[in-house]
Design a protein around this motif. Sequence first.
Motif, mmCIF file in Angstrom:
data_model
loop_
_atom_site.group_PDB
_atom_site.id
_atom_site.type_symbol
_atom_site.label_atom_id
_atom_site.label_comp_id
_atom_site.label_asym_id
_atom_site.label_seq_id
_atom_site.Cartn_x
_atom_site.Cartn_y
_atom_site.Cartn_z
ATOM 1 N N LEU A 238 7.640 18.736 42.706
ATOM 2 C CA LEU A 238 8.828 19.210 43.106
ATOM 3 C C LEU A 238 10.144 19.179 41.966
ATOM 4 C CD1 LEU A 238 9.172 17.260 46.489
ATOM 5 C CD2 LEU A 238 8.498 19.564 46.218
ATOM 6 N N PRO B 166 12.082 20.712 39.118
ATOM 7 C CA PRO B 166 12.387 22.266 39.172
ATOM 8 C C PRO B 166 11.814 22.972 37.626
ATOM 9 C CG PRO B 166 14.184 20.881 38.542
ATOM 10 C CD PRO B 166 13.088 19.879 39.000
ATOM 11 N N HIS C 251 3.095 28.341 42.951
ATOM 12 C CA HIS C 251 3.351 27.961 44.356
ATOM 13 C C HIS C 251 2.206 27.660 44.897
ATOM 14 C CE1 HIS C 251 3.645 28.437 48.573
ATOM 15 N NE2 HIS C 251 4.942 28.217 48.400
ATOM 16 N N TYR D 252 3.407 23.612 43.234
ATOM 17 C CA TYR D 252 4.815 23.532 42.699
ATOM 18 C C TYR D 252 5.753 24.419 43.545
ATOM 19 C CZ TYR D 252 2.302 21.944 38.917
ATOM 20 O OH TYR D 252 1.267 21.195 38.103
ATOM 21 N N ARG D 253 6.641 23.805 44.120
ATOM 22 C CA ARG D 253 7.454 24.097 45.179
ATOM 23 C C ARG D 253 8.909 24.384 44.922
ATOM 24 N NH1 ARG D 253 2.963 25.395 47.308
ATOM 25 N NH2 ARG D 253 2.510 24.426 49.230
ATOM 26 N N ASN D 254 9.217 24.083 43.590
ATOM 27 C CA ASN D 254 10.693 24.257 43.024
ATOM 28 C C ASN D 254 10.736 25.064 42.120
ATOM 29 O OD1 ASN D 254 13.552 23.859 42.999
ATOM 30 N ND2 ASN D 254 13.280 21.828 42.779
ATOM 31 N N CYS D 255 10.366 26.462 42.376
ATOM 32 C CA CYS D 255 10.305 27.473 41.318
ATOM 33 C C CYS D 255 11.309 28.495 41.362
ATOM 34 C CB CYS D 255 8.802 27.995 41.249
ATOM 35 S SG CYS D 255 8.585 29.228 39.849
ATOM 36 N N GLU E 248 9.719 29.011 49.529
ATOM 37 C CA GLU E 248 10.342 28.197 48.622
ATOM 38 C C GLU E 248 10.467 29.056 47.161
ATOM 39 O OE1 GLU E 248 7.091 27.499 49.930
ATOM 40 O OE2 GLU E 248 7.484 25.500 51.140
#
Length: 176
Positions: A17, A19, A35, A39-42, A64
């Motif tokens: 998570l 960034p 994703h 990795y969900r905070n891109c 996301e």
Amino acid sequence: YMDVRHTIRRLMGTNKLRPVLNIGAGNSCFPGDLHDAGYRNCVSIDVSTVVLQQMAKRYSRKAELRWLSMDATNMAFDDELFQLVVDKGTLDAIICTNDPDHWIKTYFKELYRVMEPDGTFMLITGYEPKDVMKYFSRHPWSVEHNEIEGRDGATAHLYLASKVAEVCIHGGDEES
């Protein structure tokens, strides 16, 4: 993504998570691959609103992922926000501008500003160290260089520039 996935895992650790900023997104599948790897905070930025709209539509099921129209030399992000900043061609384009020295200096200043202390700038480029290393000299970076061979057999240069969180210089004439 597949060509640098092991490096990204090493840099990001287990916290997926943290960034990530993808600069000059274009129509690359890189954010989608990030994703898919968890990795969900891109956040991806580009100056082309057309390509950003296309990408948002292509990846609409991956809510996301964020797509922002933004100039990498004047980013609207808070200071020290991103753990990882990825450039897969933006610097190459900046080098070809009318006033590259000015724009490269401005670009690197912005990169440094938006990166967390100990964050990493991942630069994937065709430029060799003799052409690129000078750009890192204006800020305290720890730079690692490797050549990588893509699945298509092409070779690129991978630079990992870690933002040095604190610089301490001790003079030799201080009393102990």
